[in-house]
Design an enzyme around this catalytic site. Structure first.
Site, PDB file in Angstrom:
ATOM      1  N   LYS A 106       4.999 -26.750  36.837  1.00 41.63           N
ATOM      2  CA  LYS A 106       3.979 -27.014  36.701  1.00 41.63           C
ATOM      3  C   LYS A 106       3.211 -28.065  36.075  1.00 41.63           C
ATOM      4  O   LYS A 106       2.777 -28.838  35.476  1.00 41.63           O
ATOM      5  CB  LYS A 106       3.006 -25.865  37.118  1.00 41.63           C
ATOM      6  CG  LYS A 106       1.443 -25.824  36.989  1.00 41.63           C
ATOM      7  CD  LYS A 106       0.274 -25.268  36.193  1.00 41.63           C
ATOM      8  CE  LYS A 106       0.322 -24.503  35.445  1.00 41.63           C
ATOM      9  NZ  LYS A 106      -0.879 -24.807  35.071  1.00 41.63           N
ATOM     10  N   ASN A 107       3.734 -27.708  34.446  1.00 45.96           N
ATOM     11  CA  ASN A 107       3.655 -28.562  33.222  1.00 45.96           C
ATOM     12  C   ASN A 107       4.019 -29.770  33.336  1.00 45.96           C
ATOM     13  O   ASN A 107       3.697 -30.029  32.358  1.00 45.96           O
ATOM     14  CB  ASN A 107       3.653 -26.917  32.734  1.00 45.96           C
ATOM     15  CG  ASN A 107       2.570 -26.003  32.282  1.00 45.96           C
ATOM     16  OD1 ASN A 107       1.867 -25.937  32.729  1.00 45.96           O
ATOM     17  ND2 ASN A 107       2.494 -25.663  31.208  1.00 45.96           N
ATOM     18  N   CYS A 162      -8.830 -22.016  32.631  1.00 49.01           N
ATOM     19  CA  CYS A 162      -8.222 -20.187  32.760  1.00 49.01           C
ATOM     20  C   CYS A 162      -9.160 -19.766  30.912  1.00 49.01           C
ATOM     21  O   CYS A 162      -9.283 -20.799  30.625  1.00 49.01           O
ATOM     22  CB  CYS A 162      -6.407 -19.578  31.820  1.00 49.01           C
ATOM     23  SG  CYS A 162      -5.609 -20.035  33.896  1.00 49.01           S
ATOM     24  N   ARG A 176     -10.019 -25.276  23.593  1.00 47.63           N
ATOM     25  CA  ARG A 176      -8.813 -26.088  24.519  1.00 47.63           C
ATOM     26  C   ARG A 176      -9.889 -27.616  24.063  1.00 47.63           C
ATOM     27  O   ARG A 176     -10.172 -28.187  25.051  1.00 47.63           O
ATOM     28  CB  ARG A 176      -8.065 -26.348  25.413  1.00 47.63           C
ATOM     29  CG  ARG A 176      -7.695 -24.450  25.432  1.00 47.63           C
ATOM     30  CD  ARG A 176      -6.191 -25.106  26.335  1.00 47.63           C
ATOM     31  NE  ARG A 176      -7.290 -23.602  28.074  1.00 47.63           N
ATOM     32  CZ  ARG A 176      -5.974 -23.688  28.602  1.00 47.63           C
ATOM     33  NH1 ARG A 176      -4.919 -23.689  28.301  1.00 47.63           N
ATOM     34  NH2 ARG A 176      -7.018 -23.450  29.814  1.00 47.63           N
ATOM     35  N   ASP A 195       2.765 -19.307  26.692  1.00 47.80           N
ATOM     36  CA  ASP A 195       2.481 -19.061  28.411  1.00 47.80           C
ATOM     37  C   ASP A 195       3.428 -17.271  28.917  1.00 47.80           C
ATOM     38  O   ASP A 195       3.479 -16.976  30.083  1.00 47.80           O
ATOM     39  CB  ASP A 195       3.186 -19.880  29.146  1.00 47.80           C
ATOM     40  CG  ASP A 195       1.981 -21.295  29.312  1.00 47.80           C
ATOM     41  OD1 ASP A 195       0.964 -20.875  28.498  1.00 47.80           O
ATOM     42  OD2 ASP A 195       2.370 -22.433  29.889  1.00 47.80           O
ATOM     43  N   ARG A 209      -1.917 -20.205  40.908  1.00 50.22           N
ATOM     44  CA  ARG A 209      -2.116 -21.407  40.138  1.00 50.22           C
ATOM     45  C   ARG A 209      -0.835 -22.263  39.622  1.00 50.22           C
ATOM     46  O   ARG A 209      -0.485 -23.397  39.422  1.00 50.22           O
ATOM     47  CB  ARG A 209      -3.590 -21.321  38.812  1.00 50.22           C
ATOM     48  CG  ARG A 209      -5.007 -21.530  39.476  1.00 50.22           C
ATOM     49  CD  ARG A 209      -5.784 -20.938  37.757  1.00 50.22           C
ATOM     50  NE  ARG A 209      -5.303 -22.854  37.324  1.00 50.22           N
ATOM     51  CZ  ARG A 209      -5.176 -22.566  35.965  1.00 50.22           C
ATOM     52  NH1 ARG A 209      -5.404 -21.346  35.071  1.00 50.22           N
ATOM     53  NH2 ARG A 209      -4.629 -23.671  35.493  1.00 50.22           N
TER      54      ARG A 209
END
Length: 429
Positions: A22-23, A117, A122, A316, A408
């Site tokens: 995903k990232n 999230c 951030r 993560d 997600r």
């Protein structure tokens, strides 16, 4: 609303295939905005809520997007609308990644301040500062970042704090800038390497990805290219923990083992056996291999973990390894250095019998003999995975609500676990 129900106590066995990261997929999709001609094809794209969000975002700008299985065909030649609206951006912080490409190719952008999230602040000030150093005129008003630039100019930019999305955003901005851009204190994540490989296929001139200094020489235009998304190192790490916490024996296929040094080292120290079943391929950091995961004969041992930028232990994976350490012998200390509010899952684990105390940005974990099932609620993406893992090891039934967090970042998570033997179901409340 949906919930996931887990009956604990099953040992997992069999094999599971890891999806694309995903990232990595999110910045790669944003990068297709840079293609002045042709159609980009991205393969191994995971079917996730966040992916669907950025696809809708680009489609709203005028991109033509077609999904064929795990592949996306994206044509951005007709893009005219350079706006990323709040309704989409609020659900996913990575939407900020369209800011750099829009300014680079079109000279304008109107991007909502991001959401995502609730794991801590951030800020995007590093993105804005870097783009301003490249000549962009940026103002923030009514919740939007509004930028303009005739053509961005190369610049020597030093990040005050290492930032993954900031590095990605400025890389994409710099590829079409006039002159040379040097990014110092750049993030080193494998996903950044994956992005650089794709941008080079499009015609970009980039050197130094994977180090703290990345040099980009701007070109006049980029063209479409094809690319395969690297495997997801966080999903792979999550299934490694699932095998260990259930005392199972699992083969994880397509695991990017060379990109998982910080995770694999800690899992081995805790007591898991990590056995690569094939040698790493060329360009190993982006390649997937088959890995067998089991628990060693000495059981699980407590240790200290500190989250760090790559190649350190990733934030993560913090929630998942905390669950494993909750059942390990001895006392462990987990220090969270990336996000200041990423221990919200602790209170849910306490409901399941975990002995964990939070002191500032550290969690003291005292191993217990077992966990007991309970109703729990996910607070963010990785916490949701951690709570499901806890349910695998717990006695009795665990019911996790707010499943949308899980969706997600994990495609068919409960289905993959079920194929490994877990007693797990998704139900509608």
């Amino acid at each position: 609303m949906e919930s996931i129900v887990v009956q604990g106590g099953r040992k997992l066995s069999g094999s599971v295939v890891i999806d694309g990261a995903k990232n990595s997929a999110l910045p790669l999709i944003a990068a297709t905005l840079l293609a002045a001609s042709g159609s980009c094809r991205l393969e191994n794209v995971p079917d996730l809520r966040d992916i669907n969000t950025i696809v809708h975002l680009l489609a709203g700008m005028g991109a033509a997007i077609e999904r064929q299985g795990s592949s996306l065909n994206i044509t951005t030649t007709a893009v005219e609308n350079c706006q990323a609206p709040y309704d989409l951006v609020k659900t996913m912080r990575a939407s900020i990644l369209v800011l750099g490409p829009l300014l680079a190719r079109f000279g304008q952008a109107r991007v909502s301040l991001p959401g995502g999230c609730a794991i801590g602040a951030r800020p995007v000030n590093l993105h804005i500062k870097g783009l301003e150093m490249m000549g962009a005129r940026i103002r923030v008003e009514h919740g939007y970042i509004i930028g303009q630039a005739e053509r961005l100019q190369g610049a020597d930019i030093s990040f005050d704090v290492t930032t993954v999305t900031g590095t990605e955003n400025l890389m994409m901005a710099a590829v079409l800038a006039d002159g040379v851009t040097v990014l110092r204190n750049a993030a080193r994540e494998p996903e950044i390497v994956d992005l650089a490989v794709f941008l080079r296929k499009m015609g970009a001139l980039i050197e130094g990805e994977g180090t703290h200094t990345i040099t980009i020489s701007g070109v006049e235009k980029l063209i479409a290219a094809n690319h395969q998304v690297m495997p997801d190192r966080i999903e792979a790490g999550t299934f490694m923990v699932a095998a260990g916490i259930s005392d199972g024996d699992v083969i994880i296929e397509n695991a990017p083992l060379a990109a998982m040094g910080g995770v694999v080292t800690k899992l081995q120290e805790i007591g898991l056996l990590v056995e690569a079943l094939a040698p790493s391929k060329e360009d190993a950091v982006l390649a997937g291999v088959a890995v067998r995961i089991r628990r060693g004969s000495a059981g699980l041992r407590g240790l200290d973990v500190k989250t760090m930028p790559y190649p350190g232990f990733p934030t993560d994976m913090q929630a998942q390894v905390m669950v494993l350490l909750a059942l390990a012998e001895g006392t462990s200390v987990i220090s969270e250095t990336i996000f200041e509010n990423r221990f919200m899952h602790v209170f849910e684990l306490q409901r399941m019998g975990a002995a964990i105390e939070v002191e500032g940005r550290s969690a003291i974990v005292r191993g217990v003999k077992g966990l007991s099932g309970a109703p729990v609620m996910a607070s963010d993406l990785r916490a949701s995975a951690g709570l499901v893992l806890a349910g695998l090891a717990a006695e009795g039934e665990t019911v996790m609500s707010r499943v949308y967090h899980l969706d997600r970042g994990y495609a068919g998570f409960e289905k993959k676990l079920k194929l490994l033997g877990a007693d797990i179901e998704r139900i509608k409340a």
